[in-house]
Design a protein around this motif. Sequence first.
Motif, PDB file in Angstrom:
ATOM      1  N   ARG A 187     -20.256  59.284  -0.734  1.00 44.73           N
ATOM      2  CA  ARG A 187     -19.516  58.083  -0.323  1.00 44.73           C
ATOM      3  C   ARG A 187     -19.063  57.288  -1.546  1.00 44.73           C
ATOM      4  O   ARG A 187     -17.949  56.773  -1.598  1.00 44.73           O
ATOM      5  CB  ARG A 187     -20.385  57.192   0.562  1.00 44.73           C
ATOM      6  CG  ARG A 187     -20.632  57.752   1.933  1.00 44.73           C
ATOM      7  CD  ARG A 187     -21.474  56.795   2.732  1.00 44.73           C
ATOM      8  NE  ARG A 187     -21.878  57.348   4.003  1.00 44.73           N
ATOM      9  CZ  ARG A 187     -22.510  56.656   4.949  1.00 44.73           C
ATOM     10  NH1 ARG A 187     -22.798  55.377   4.748  1.00 44.73           N
ATOM     11  NH2 ARG A 187     -22.850  57.234   6.080  1.00 44.73           N
ATOM     12  N   ALA A 188     -19.950  57.181  -2.524  1.00 46.99           N
ATOM     13  CA  ALA A 188     -19.618  56.426  -3.736  1.00 46.99           C
ATOM     14  C   ALA A 188     -18.449  57.076  -4.470  1.00 46.99           C
ATOM     15  O   ALA A 188     -17.567  56.380  -4.983  1.00 46.99           O
ATOM     16  CB  ALA A 188     -20.837  56.329  -4.649  1.00 46.99           C
ATOM     17  N   SER A 227     -14.955  55.235  -5.116  1.00 45.67           N
ATOM     18  CA  SER A 227     -14.454  55.106  -6.479  1.00 45.67           C
ATOM     19  C   SER A 227     -13.044  55.679  -6.599  1.00 45.67           C
ATOM     20  O   SER A 227     -12.155  55.065  -7.212  1.00 45.67           O
ATOM     21  CB  SER A 227     -15.398  55.830  -7.443  1.00 45.67           C
ATOM     22  OG  SER A 227     -14.881  55.811  -8.744  1.00 45.67           O
ATOM     23  N   ALA A 228     -12.829  56.839  -6.002  1.00 45.01           N
ATOM     24  CA  ALA A 228     -11.509  57.463  -6.050  1.00 45.01           C
ATOM     25  C   ALA A 228     -10.482  56.600  -5.312  1.00 45.01           C
ATOM     26  O   ALA A 228      -9.336  56.450  -5.770  1.00 45.01           O
ATOM     27  CB  ALA A 228     -11.564  58.861  -5.434  1.00 45.01           C
ATOM     28  N   ARG A 285      -5.733  50.864  -7.723  1.00 48.77           N
ATOM     29  CA  ARG A 285      -5.389  50.245  -9.021  1.00 48.77           C
ATOM     30  C   ARG A 285      -4.120  50.851  -9.589  1.00 48.77           C
ATOM     31  O   ARG A 285      -3.343  50.186 -10.254  1.00 48.77           O
ATOM     32  CB  ARG A 285      -6.541  50.440 -10.009  1.00 48.77           C
ATOM     33  CG  ARG A 285      -7.697  49.523  -9.756  1.00 48.77           C
ATOM     34  CD  ARG A 285      -8.723  49.619 -10.883  1.00 48.77           C
ATOM     35  NE  ARG A 285      -9.996  49.211 -10.355  1.00 48.77           N
ATOM     36  CZ  ARG A 285     -11.060  49.965 -10.211  1.00 48.77           C
ATOM     37  NH1 ARG A 285     -11.047  51.215 -10.617  1.00 48.77           N
ATOM     38  NH2 ARG A 285     -12.175  49.497  -9.721  1.00 48.77           N
ATOM     39  N   ASP A 286      -3.943  52.165  -9.333  1.00 46.40           N
ATOM     40  CA  ASP A 286      -2.749  52.867  -9.851  1.00 46.40           C
ATOM     41  C   ASP A 286      -1.473  52.462  -9.128  1.00 46.40           C
ATOM     42  O   ASP A 286      -0.390  52.602  -9.661  1.00 46.40           O
ATOM     43  CB  ASP A 286      -2.926  54.382  -9.747  1.00 46.40           C
ATOM     44  CG  ASP A 286      -3.981  54.897 -10.701  1.00 46.40           C
ATOM     45  OD1 ASP A 286      -4.367  54.168 -11.634  1.00 46.40           O
ATOM     46  OD2 ASP A 286      -4.453  56.049 -10.511  1.00 46.40           O
ATOM     47  N   GLU A 287      -1.594  51.950  -7.919  1.00 47.27           N
ATOM     48  CA  GLU A 287      -0.400  51.608  -7.137  1.00 47.27           C
ATOM     49  C   GLU A 287       0.136  50.281  -7.496  1.00 47.27           C
ATOM     50  O   GLU A 287       0.160  49.388  -7.905  1.00 47.27           O
ATOM     51  CB  GLU A 287      -0.726  51.632  -5.642  1.00 47.27           C
ATOM     52  CG  GLU A 287      -0.941  53.035  -5.154  1.00 47.27           C
ATOM     53  CD  GLU A 287      -1.251  53.099  -3.659  1.00 47.27           C
ATOM     54  OE1 GLU A 287      -1.316  52.039  -2.998  1.00 47.27           O
ATOM     55  OE2 GLU A 287      -1.438  54.191  -3.158  1.00 47.27           O
TER      56      GLU A 287
END
Length: 89
Positions: free
Chosen positions: A75-76, A80-81, A87-89
């Motif tokens: 799940r972590a 995280s992914a 953040r990339d968007e």
Amino acid sequence: MTQVRKRERDAVVRSDHRTDEILTALARERNEDKKQVLADSVEMPRRQTILDALCEAYRDLRNDPEAWAAELAGRAEWQSAALERLRDE
């Protein structure tokens, strides 16, 4: 080319007088036919059986410390992914 439709076949279900009275009353209250009320009456316990099995599997997972730790780690990683992608968007 002619398409032939398969007809839905109805089965005959025998029930006692009291059950038929209840089925008739429910159909009238719900403004549905008896066939639909009966189908719904079978579907609900089927769904409950699936949910009960899911709950039991989850409980078993929680009761196995190694498996639960692996679940939490997975799940972590997904979280995280997902955050990284946001953040990339």
